[in-house]
Design a protein around this motif. Sequence first.
Motif, mmCIF file in Angstrom:
data_model
loop_
_atom_site.group_PDB
_atom_site.id
_atom_site.type_symbol
_atom_site.label_atom_id
_atom_site.label_comp_id
_atom_site.label_asym_id
_atom_site.label_seq_id
_atom_site.Cartn_x
_atom_site.Cartn_y
_atom_site.Cartn_z
ATOM 1 N N GLY A 236 0.771 -1.233 0.000
ATOM 2 C CA GLY A 236 0.000 0.000 0.000
ATOM 3 C C GLY A 236 0.801 1.282 0.000
ATOM 4 N N VAL A 237 2.129 1.199 -0.294
ATOM 5 C CA VAL A 237 2.933 2.427 -0.273
ATOM 6 C C VAL A 237 3.492 2.770 -1.655
ATOM 7 C CG1 VAL A 237 3.575 2.333 2.157
ATOM 8 C CG2 VAL A 237 4.940 1.064 0.499
ATOM 9 N N SER A 238 3.006 2.080 -2.680
ATOM 10 C CA SER A 238 3.467 2.386 -4.029
ATOM 11 C C SER A 238 2.557 3.441 -4.650
ATOM 12 C CB SER A 238 3.501 1.102 -4.869
ATOM 13 O OG SER A 238 4.179 1.321 -6.084
ATOM 14 N N VAL A 239 2.433 3.429 -5.980
ATOM 15 C CA VAL A 239 1.701 4.490 -6.660
ATOM 16 C C VAL A 239 0.421 3.981 -7.330
ATOM 17 C CG1 VAL A 239 3.728 5.903 -7.055
ATOM 18 C CG2 VAL A 239 3.123 4.153 -8.741
ATOM 19 N N GLY A 240 -0.004 2.788 -6.954
ATOM 20 C CA GLY A 240 -1.215 2.237 -7.561
ATOM 21 C C GLY A 240 -2.479 2.914 -7.052
ATOM 22 N N ASP A 241 -3.580 2.695 -7.772
ATOM 23 C CA ASP A 241 -4.863 3.291 -7.394
ATOM 24 C C ASP A 241 -5.346 2.821 -6.030
ATOM 25 O OD1 ASP A 241 -4.838 4.603 -9.786
ATOM 26 O OD2 ASP A 241 -6.155 3.177 -10.821
ATOM 27 N N GLU A 242 -4.936 1.598 -5.634
ATOM 28 C CA GLU A 242 -5.402 1.053 -4.359
ATOM 29 C C GLU A 242 -4.320 1.068 -3.282
ATOM 30 O OE1 GLU A 242 -8.409 0.534 -3.867
ATOM 31 O OE2 GLU A 242 -9.199 0.473 -5.899
ATOM 32 N N ASP A 243 -3.255 1.840 -3.478
ATOM 33 C CA ASP A 243 -2.198 1.965 -2.472
ATOM 34 C C ASP A 243 -2.495 3.177 -1.584
ATOM 35 O OD1 ASP A 243 -0.652 -0.230 -3.337
ATOM 36 O OD2 ASP A 243 0.191 0.960 -4.967
ATOM 37 N N HIS A 244 -3.123 2.908 -0.408
ATOM 38 C CA HIS A 244 -3.679 3.995 0.406
ATOM 39 C C HIS A 244 -2.851 4.347 1.641
ATOM 40 C CE1 HIS A 244 -7.209 3.795 -2.096
ATOM 41 N NE2 HIS A 244 -7.414 2.530 -1.781
ATOM 42 N N VAL A 245 -1.854 3.513 1.981
ATOM 43 C CA VAL A 245 -1.124 3.732 3.228
ATOM 44 C C VAL A 245 -0.375 5.060 3.206
ATOM 45 C CG1 VAL A 245 0.738 2.880 4.710
ATOM 46 C CG2 VAL A 245 -0.953 1.283 3.791
ATOM 47 N N TYR A 246 0.353 5.321 2.121
ATOM 48 C CA TYR A 246 1.103 6.573 2.033
ATOM 49 C C TYR A 246 0.175 7.774 2.192
ATOM 50 C CZ TYR A 246 3.649 10.478 -0.012
ATOM 51 O OH TYR A 246 4.214 11.702 -0.234
ATOM 52 N N ARG A 247 -0.925 7.780 1.487
ATOM 53 C CA ARG A 247 -1.873 8.895 1.562
ATOM 54 C C ARG A 247 -2.418 9.064 2.972
ATOM 55 N NH1 ARG A 247 -6.468 7.702 -2.399
ATOM 56 N NH2 ARG A 247 -7.258 9.649 -1.509
ATOM 57 N N ALA A 248 -2.683 7.937 3.646
ATOM 58 C CA ALA A 248 -3.232 8.004 4.999
ATOM 59 C C ALA A 248 -2.218 8.585 5.988
ATOM 60 C CB ALA A 248 -3.671 6.613 5.453
ATOM 61 N N ILE A 249 -0.942 8.173 5.866
ATOM 62 C CA ILE A 249 0.097 8.726 6.746
ATOM 63 C C ILE A 249 0.214 10.231 6.516
ATOM 64 C CG2 ILE A 249 2.534 8.669 7.389
ATOM 65 C CD1 ILE A 249 2.626 5.789 6.360
ATOM 66 N N LYS A 250 0.210 10.623 5.243
ATOM 67 C CA LYS A 250 0.333 12.030 4.890
ATOM 68 C C LYS A 250 -0.826 12.845 5.462
ATOM 69 C CE LYS A 250 2.458 15.248 2.479
ATOM 70 N NZ LYS A 250 3.863 15.629 2.724
ATOM 71 N N LYS A 251 -2.006 12.258 5.446
ATOM 72 C CA LYS A 251 -3.192 12.951 5.942
ATOM 73 C C LYS A 251 -3.179 13.066 7.464
ATOM 74 C CE LYS A 251 -7.518 14.503 5.910
ATOM 75 N NZ LYS A 251 -7.882 15.844 5.382
ATOM 76 N N LEU A 252 -2.771 12.001 8.143
ATOM 77 C CA LEU A 252 -2.858 11.947 9.604
ATOM 78 C C LEU A 252 -1.650 12.551 10.316
ATOM 79 C CD1 LEU A 252 -4.196 8.287 9.893
ATOM 80 C CD2 LEU A 252 -5.512 10.369 10.355
ATOM 81 N N GLY A 253 -0.499 12.537 9.665
ATOM 82 C CA GLY A 253 0.716 12.993 10.347
ATOM 83 C C GLY A 253 1.733 13.558 9.393
ATOM 84 N N LYS A 254 2.924 12.963 9.402
ATOM 85 C CA LYS A 254 4.015 13.476 8.594
ATOM 86 C C LYS A 254 4.773 12.326 7.961
ATOM 87 C CE LYS A 254 8.200 16.338 8.879
ATOM 88 N NZ LYS A 254 9.077 17.120 9.774
ATOM 89 N N VAL A 255 5.155 12.490 6.695
ATOM 90 C CA VAL A 255 6.000 11.520 6.001
ATOM 91 C C VAL A 255 7.413 12.087 5.941
ATOM 92 C CG1 VAL A 255 6.439 10.299 3.851
ATOM 93 C CG2 VAL A 255 4.084 10.632 4.618
ATOM 94 N N HIS A 256 8.378 11.349 6.496
ATOM 95 C CA HIS A 256 9.772 11.801 6.493
ATOM 96 C C HIS A 256 10.465 11.451 5.177
ATOM 97 C CE1 HIS A 256 9.401 12.949 10.643
ATOM 98 N NE2 HIS A 256 9.059 11.720 10.989
ATOM 99 N N PHE A 257 10.179 10.271 4.649
ATOM 100 C CA PHE A 257 10.630 9.927 3.302
ATOM 101 C C PHE A 257 9.737 8.817 2.762
ATOM 102 C CE2 PHE A 257 13.536 7.302 5.959
ATOM 103 C CZ PHE A 257 13.243 6.037 5.462
#
Length: 421
Positions: free
Chosen positions: A265-286
Amino acid sequence: MRNVKNNCFDVGGKLLRTAKAKKILLQSISPTTKSEIVPLKKALGRILAENVISKIHVPGYDNAAVDGYAIYFNDLKKNKETMLPIAGTITAGHPLGKKFKKGFAYRILTGAPITGNPKGPDTIIMQEDCKIIGNRVLIQPIHKKGSNYRFKGEDIKSGATILSKGKQLRPQEVGLAASVGRKKLRVYKKIHIAIFSTGDELQEPGKKLRPGLIYNSNRYSLISLTNKLQCKTTDLGVLPDDYKKTLSALSSAAKKFDFIITSGGVSVGDEDHVYRAIKKLGKVHFWKVAIKPGRPIALGNIKKAKIIGLPGNPVSVIVTFMIFAKPALLKLSGLKQFEPHLYKVRSGFQYKKKMGRREWLRAALVNGENKETRVQKYPEDGSGILSSMVDSDGLVELPEKLRYVKKGMLVDFLPFDEVLK
């Protein structure tokens, strides 16, 4: 996936190198300060939260290192056999109980104390170098003063720091603590970890595999990997390919756990939601790192909880856990030294590598020419070939600037025993 402006790690952005990513990762983590006291029997594997200082000398008295005969060195004849009468016997835990006399030998067993007033014998002759004749001992010539003699405080001096805070306790550390009389030790409390798998295609082992599904191996790999680290691991199951549900689950977990690990869920696919959720809830360091296997790997935090989003392929999960997640967890747990050792081994293979990317090749140790140990690359490179991890002894680590591996050149080898223990 939506565009995140001014984010160099977004699609098309510059890939982060391994060293820089690890530096960002470890700088973002402060070790736990929560501690507890445990008995020695339960201390194995735990991380010390105190410096252990000895209040005694070890050994606490001069004693014998072997079975034999205790004598005063000056009683020996030079280059000749010496015959001495036997004046007594000393055993471990039982001092002589009377004054030592010069000109006599004393039968002594390993660990027996050599104390007295005046000072006891200064040399121990091994019984193999002696011959008993009646109540006398015949000692062969050519011995050194102080032979087979253990001195008071030879191992540990009173007041010495024998174990330092941040040290993980192996059997030898536990034994050393016991040797100075410690019954309990203060250790850091285990950190709490939550594990999620992601993907509608995952099915649990033990059930009949339905069309289009795969068994969830990552779940069990991650549980095993974290359990080896003395963490408290909670398996929170599988996150569906649904952004709102992913958002809700990660938000809830961040309130209860110190660390969250996801797979997929951290790639760039349509169903990869983990990255977006981290970005929404907190902070992504890399997010994206110049590595193979496992380029998409997200480090961030949601409130006080740290979160690492690992790739979905089973080999990538284990490799990126070893390289990134494990040192992060160990630092958070209070460990001071957590970098594994790399070993120089000669290559038994040739390989062309992409510049600018750090790679880890699955490999086995083999006997080469003249019985010299060489490392042989596993034939397949696919990050979905989990059997390759079983059939390999470790990873060959290739730096970013390397372009070719030639047979016979020295390469860095990372044994699984270093990172999966």
